[in-house]
Design a protein around this motif. Sequence first.
Motif, mmCIF file in Angstrom:
data_model
loop_
_atom_site.group_PDB
_atom_site.id
_atom_site.type_symbol
_atom_site.label_atom_id
_atom_site.label_comp_id
_atom_site.label_asym_id
_atom_site.label_seq_id
_atom_site.Cartn_x
_atom_site.Cartn_y
_atom_site.Cartn_z
ATOM 1 N N TYR A 43 0.851 -1.266 0.034
ATOM 2 C CA TYR A 43 -0.319 0.152 -0.029
ATOM 3 C C TYR A 43 0.854 1.266 -0.130
ATOM 4 N N ALA A 44 1.977 1.387 0.830
ATOM 5 C CA ALA A 44 2.753 2.423 0.741
ATOM 6 C C ALA A 44 3.460 2.631 -0.689
ATOM 7 N N ALA A 45 3.476 1.653 -1.514
ATOM 8 C CA ALA A 45 4.050 1.900 -2.962
ATOM 9 C C ALA A 45 3.322 2.836 -3.599
ATOM 10 N N LEU A 46 1.967 2.996 -3.175
ATOM 11 C CA LEU A 46 1.063 3.956 -4.040
ATOM 12 C C LEU A 46 1.642 5.216 -4.060
ATOM 13 N N THR A 47 2.304 5.528 -3.010
ATOM 14 C CA THR A 47 2.835 6.985 -2.995
ATOM 15 C C THR A 47 4.363 7.172 -2.860
ATOM 16 N N SER A 166 -4.945 1.305 5.655
ATOM 17 C CA SER A 166 -3.910 1.773 4.954
ATOM 18 C C SER A 166 -4.128 3.014 4.082
ATOM 19 N N THR A 167 -5.109 2.622 3.118
ATOM 20 C CA THR A 167 -5.519 3.748 2.197
ATOM 21 C C THR A 167 -5.891 4.919 2.801
ATOM 22 N N TRP A 168 -6.438 4.779 4.243
ATOM 23 C CA TRP A 168 -7.066 6.035 4.724
ATOM 24 C C TRP A 168 -5.659 6.569 5.346
ATOM 25 N N ILE A 169 -4.957 5.945 5.906
ATOM 26 C CA ILE A 169 -3.447 6.658 6.332
ATOM 27 C C ILE A 169 -2.731 7.292 5.077
ATOM 28 N N LEU A 170 -2.710 6.744 4.015
ATOM 29 C CA LEU A 170 -2.143 7.375 3.011
ATOM 30 C C LEU A 170 -2.848 8.583 2.499
ATOM 31 N N SER A 171 -4.151 8.576 2.654
ATOM 32 C CA SER A 171 -4.992 9.829 2.226
ATOM 33 C C SER A 171 -5.034 10.930 3.148
ATOM 34 N N SER A 172 -4.754 10.646 4.295
ATOM 35 C CA SER A 172 -5.157 11.326 5.628
ATOM 36 C C SER A 172 -3.828 12.003 6.374
ATOM 37 N N ALA A 173 -2.947 11.294 6.417
ATOM 38 C CA ALA A 173 -1.922 11.338 7.498
ATOM 39 C C ALA A 173 -0.691 12.128 6.980
ATOM 40 N N THR A 174 -0.784 13.276 7.068
ATOM 41 C CA THR A 174 0.262 14.387 6.667
ATOM 42 C C THR A 174 0.792 15.130 7.894
ATOM 43 N N TRP A 175 1.030 14.499 9.288
ATOM 44 C CA TRP A 175 1.529 15.060 10.221
ATOM 45 C C TRP A 175 2.907 15.407 10.330
ATOM 46 N N ALA A 176 3.417 16.500 10.960
ATOM 47 C CA ALA A 176 4.721 16.712 11.258
ATOM 48 C C ALA A 176 5.563 16.733 10.076
ATOM 49 N N GLY A 177 5.105 17.061 8.990
ATOM 50 C CA GLY A 177 5.954 17.219 7.747
ATOM 51 C C GLY A 177 6.423 15.915 7.313
ATOM 52 N N LEU A 178 6.034 14.571 7.801
ATOM 53 C CA LEU A 178 6.329 13.535 7.093
ATOM 54 C C LEU A 178 5.253 13.266 6.199
ATOM 55 N N ALA A 179 5.913 12.361 5.114
ATOM 56 C CA ALA A 179 4.838 11.724 4.012
ATOM 57 C C ALA A 179 3.995 10.758 4.676
ATOM 58 N N SER A 180 2.690 10.613 4.253
ATOM 59 C CA SER A 180 1.805 9.790 4.684
ATOM 60 C C SER A 180 2.241 8.393 4.497
ATOM 61 N N THR A 276 -4.162 -0.424 -11.506
ATOM 62 C CA THR A 276 -3.977 -0.012 -12.853
ATOM 63 C C THR A 276 -5.073 -0.845 -13.911
ATOM 64 N N SER A 277 -5.833 -1.734 -13.303
ATOM 65 C CA SER A 277 -7.002 -2.448 -14.039
ATOM 66 C C SER A 277 -8.084 -1.536 -14.629
ATOM 67 N N GLY A 278 -8.232 -0.478 -13.999
ATOM 68 C CA GLY A 278 -9.477 0.534 -14.646
ATOM 69 C C GLY A 278 -10.611 0.245 -13.581
ATOM 70 N N LEU A 279 -10.668 -0.609 -12.882
ATOM 71 C CA LEU A 279 -11.773 -0.898 -12.037
ATOM 72 C C LEU A 279 -11.828 0.163 -10.828
ATOM 73 N N SER A 280 -10.756 0.865 -10.249
ATOM 74 C CA SER A 280 -10.824 1.831 -9.397
ATOM 75 C C SER A 280 -10.165 2.906 -9.949
ATOM 76 N N ARG A 281 -10.736 4.181 -9.526
ATOM 77 C CA ARG A 281 -10.054 5.513 -9.788
ATOM 78 C C ARG A 281 -9.610 6.260 -8.666
ATOM 79 N N SER A 282 -9.685 5.790 -7.628
ATOM 80 C CA SER A 282 -9.008 6.431 -6.472
ATOM 81 C C SER A 282 -8.546 5.217 -5.213
ATOM 82 N N ILE A 283 -7.622 5.913 -4.514
ATOM 83 C CA ILE A 283 -6.848 4.908 -3.552
ATOM 84 C C ILE A 283 -7.805 4.439 -2.512
ATOM 85 N N THR A 284 -8.963 5.162 -2.350
ATOM 86 C CA THR A 284 -9.995 4.398 -1.416
ATOM 87 C C THR A 284 -10.947 3.391 -1.977
ATOM 88 N N GLY A 285 -11.209 3.396 -3.360
ATOM 89 C CA GLY A 285 -11.766 2.489 -3.961
ATOM 90 C C GLY A 285 -10.904 1.374 -4.300
#
Length: 442
Positions: A43-47, A166-180, A276-285
Amino acid sequence: MNDNRNAPDIDEAALDRKIWWRIIPFVVLMYFICILDRVNIGYAALTMNPDLGIDPAVFGFISGIFFVSYVLLEVPSNQLLVRAGPRKWLFRIMVSWGILTILIAFARSPLELGILRFLLGAAEAGFTPGIMLYLTFWFRKNRISQALAVFFVAIPLAMVVASPVSTWILSSATWAGLASWRWLFILEGIPAVIVGCLTLACLSDAPRTASWLAPAERAWLASRLDEARVRSETPRAIPLGQLASTRNLALFCTCGFLVGLFLTSLLFWIPQIVSTSGLSRSITGTGLLVMIPYALSAAVMYLWSRHADRAGERRWHVAVPFFVAALCLILLSVASAPLVAFVFLTLAIAACYAAYAPFFTLTLDALPPGLRASGVALVNAIASAGSFAGPVLLGLAGGTLESPGVLLLFAVLGIALTVCGILLVRARLPQETGGDLPGSPG
């Protein structure tokens, strides 16, 4: 053998329930955290991959390098577990891998990430076969497959939970200047340290040391389980000669390698495959879609293993899922749409997970007590070698279901699983025993 003439006051059903609720929920929690920390890199690989400049081939290598050290140390780790005692050794394993997971959050390059993943594999080595061996200290032969099944359910269950968390953390956690993606490793590494410390208080090494069992219960269990023989007969050195001459161990290793190759490659790659399959267009999806095959796997895994225990049969309970998975993997190559391909992939994943607990029960049954620690660790180590090869091969093949190389890889895997299923059915294996499960939890 259930002979109660010398223990008339033992209520087997009540004792089974007591052991079940004392042991199983905690080891499932341990394994849940283990899988979460093992696959969160997918999941981390997405960003993370764009941040660190990681391409598909490098990501496959970094994902798989975890299993290099894991394989090298798997057998000696399980030998040490027998000598040191499960509580202390599992404590060491969990705390060390939790600390390393947190440290991954501070990796600044693909090289640092790869080194930390290698060390993470070394820290975790021996955990899975150690728990499998530990469960045989508590559960008799006609109950062990169900116990293993519930333990292994932590794998798909972790994926079900990992997806939205994991996708929620990737979409929301941007605290203390650290990447999600960095917060993902920190937040998912801390529970391993906490639960690792709780291991010392919550687990007993074996029935003989369990203060929560009555003396009569401890004696009754000791007479029906092989824990004492495992401790006394396990050699200090790794018994390579004895393992090499053990009937069907090579077949078990081959089966483990193929299942590890397929299931582990998907643990790391399925978020990107869906994305990459086209079945989803968002990290949450993407996270919601990834939940589907693993939610199905959790249900099928438990029900199929429960059926194996009740029937007292293992080999067909391994072979049939192999045949189903093989058919689905071969059909992937002719799937006409991404949704159809995803359905076939989902069914193949669920089928392979269904075979998991009966397969390892069959493996444990085939090993004498003195070889169980090293033998089940060896099979799991070879499975882990497949777990290393899988992510690497999938990355080299393109990492998507549109890649001809990936479809060819899955088709070859399907043929190999078919051959293994046939060989298991025809093999000379130990006498299988089972029967009804009166009083069995669940």
